[in-house]
Scaffold this motif. Structure first.
Motif, short mmCIF file in Angstrom:
data_model
loop_
_atom_site.label_atom_id
_atom_site.label_comp_id
_atom_site.label_asym_id
_atom_site.label_seq_id
_atom_site.Cartn_x
_atom_site.Cartn_y
_atom_site.Cartn_z
N VAL A 1 2.99 -9.99 -3.95
CA VAL A 1 4.26 -9.78 -3.25
C VAL A 1 5.31 -10.69 -3.85
O VAL A 1 4.99 -11.64 -4.58
N THR B 1 -0.32 -13.08 -2.27
CA THR B 1 -0.76 -11.71 -2.08
C THR B 1 -0.37 -11.23 -0.68
O THR B 1 -0.07 -12.02 0.21
N CYS B 2 -0.41 -9.91 -0.50
CA CYS B 2 -0.02 -9.30 0.77
C CYS B 2 -0.93 -9.74 1.91
O CYS B 2 -0.49 -10.14 2.97
N CYS C 1 2.55 -4.26 2.50
CA CYS C 1 3.43 -3.89 1.38
C CYS C 1 3.37 -2.40 1.08
O CYS C 1 4.29 -1.84 0.48
N LYS D 1 1.48 -0.93 -1.07
CA LYS D 1 1.32 -0.68 -2.50
C LYS D 1 -0.13 -0.52 -2.94
O LYS D 1 -0.38 -0.25 -4.11
#
Length: 466
Positions: A339, A344-345, A374, A376
């Protein structure tokens, strides 16, 4: 002679009412320091907290009349004392300060003054907690318009119980009156009195140009086969928020689309209202977004327990149990996508059906519709579960892996049930981090599933709780 004619229990009560020696006296050391508590169930129309200010003013006068002085104030504005799920921060601080013996400015507390007992408590649980806090030290008083009350004696306790009973009965009558009022409005076809529904203006009758068009298109798309998650993500991408400021998610969008109001029907407490003579649904006095046929069709695309009539305000679920996880790795996966700003998310990834691949009929996805993840990262469900099995039972170390051979054989032979498999996973992994994959790659990359062992210091000795 008269005293001897009174029954012993009554005589003790009379004695207790006349015995004021146990109560603090102003002459002993000045006015009694008390805390003033005020509460209103609803704020005034101007939202200026005038209700609690008036109560504090009355409490100050009451305290002076009975030889007390207010040294601390506590106010819960627009807070119900009847509903269990309502929090009253000032009431909680009052209880904590009574147990501590001093207010926020460290001044001693020797009692509490309130305009009425129902300002302090309306439920038995709160009455018990209040009395325990008030009597946690000797010599304290409860003060109201009738004067000082001894909270330690039988008479004072019974008066508190009587107040509690009266408050509970008043709450029950008031609740029934409010329900009847809402039902009558619904039968007349009037819109509800709460926050404006999504899709309508503040008058709750005129359509909101943008929101109503979104609802109409979403109904058509859902009937055509689109997922509700896709609708929620599209609304989020457009910057749409709910009438209370929240970002759309699949559940809230489902509630909006299946609410009877979208086609003009009126519902009350989870039931569709109908005309007693004709049996036809009652129509509201607001503009409609879709036709009754479209509403019926979109409701048919959801399971019964997801519909507005079953999941809406004040309406019970169809069953008395909470639905469990539908996919084996649900609750264990975390998104490993990078992110902005580094890191990280790390948001949970939920499972869902997929029609894009016969090899992967379901997948796990980081859902960004609710504004938390996110959005993604996604991964094939069978790939995840195959990777978990490889981590639990490594082929290069048969019999010497993390788990006993009995667990390995039952898992691999298909003799282990869904819940037991989840217990095994929970006993070995803290979580499983999913790294983003390469779009369009036909090869399953098991290394995308990165385990975080529950016992990282000695992975070979971890035992399942199954």
């Amino acid at each position: 002679m008269v005293r001897s004619c009174v029954e012993p229990s009554i005589a003790r009560t009379v004695d207790r009412e006349n015995d004021v020696d146990s109560l603090p006296h102003p002459a002993e050391g000045g006015p009694i320091p008390v805390a003033s508590y005020a509460r209103t169930s609803q704020d005034s129309p101007a939202s200026d907290a005038r209700g609690v200010r008036r109560q504090h003013r009355i409490n100050e006068r009451t305290a002076r009349e009975h030889g007390c002085v207010v040294v601390a104030t506590y106010a819960d504005n627009a807070c119900s004392a009847t509903k269990e799920d309502r929090n009253r921060p000032a009431f909680e601080r009052l209880l904590a300060d009574l147990h501590g013996g001093r207010g926020s400015d460290s001044r001693r507390l020797a009692g509490v003054v309130a305009v009425a007992d129902d300002r302090l408590y309306r439920r038995p649980e709160d009455f018990i907690r209040y009395m325990a806090a008030l009597t946690s030290a000797p010599g304290r008083v409860h003060v109201d318009r009738d004067g000082l009350r001894d909270p330690y004696g039988e008479v004072g306790l019974l008066r508190g119980v009587d107040s509690l009973r009266a408050a509970a009965e008043e709450g029950r009558i008031r609740g029934r009156r409010v329900q009847d009022w809402h039902w009558s409005r619904a039968m007349e076809g009037l819109p509800h009195s709460g926050p404006r529904p999504f899709g309508w203006q503040e008058d709750r009758r005129t359509l909101h140009t943008v929101e109503s068009e979104l609802v109409r298109r979403a109904v058509e798309d859902r009937i055509a086969g689109k997922s509700i998650g896709e609708v929620a993500r599209r609304w989020c991408a457009l910057g749409i928020t709910g009438t209370r400021g929240g970002r759309p998610n699949p559940q809230t969008v489902t509630q909006i689309l299946t609410a009877p109001r979208v086609c003009g029907f009126r519902a009350h407490r989870g039931e569709l209202l109908t005309d007693a003579r004709t049996g036809e649904p009652l129509l509201g006095t607001w503009q409609v977004i879709v036709t009754p046929e479209q509403w019926t069709a979109v409701c048919a695309t959801f399971s019964a327990g997801s519909l507005y009539k079953h999941r809406g305000p004040l309406a019970p679920r169809l069953t008395g149990r909470r639905a469990g996880p539908s996919y084996l790795a649900s609750g264990f996966l975390r998104c490993g996508a990078e992110v902005a700003g580094g890191g990280t998310c790390d948001q949970p990834m939920g499972g869902g059906k997929s029609t894009r691949s016969l090899r992967s009929p379901y997948n796990y996805r980081c859902d960004g519709a609710a504004g938390r993840g996110c959005g993604k990262c996604a991964i094939s469900g069978p790939l995840v579960e195959e990777a978990i099995a490889r981590l639990l039972f490594p082929e290069d170390a048969p019999g010497a892996g993390r788990l006993p051979d009995s667990i390995r054989s039952r898992w691999c032979a298909g003799e282990m049930g869904f819940d037991e498999k989840r217990r095994v996973i929970a006993s070995v992994f803290e979580r499983l981090v999913i790294r983003p994959g390469k779009k369009g790659s036909p090869i399953w990359d098991h290394s995308r599933v990165v385990p975080v062992w529950r016992r990282a210091d000695s992975p070979g000795k971890a035992e399942p709780e199954a």
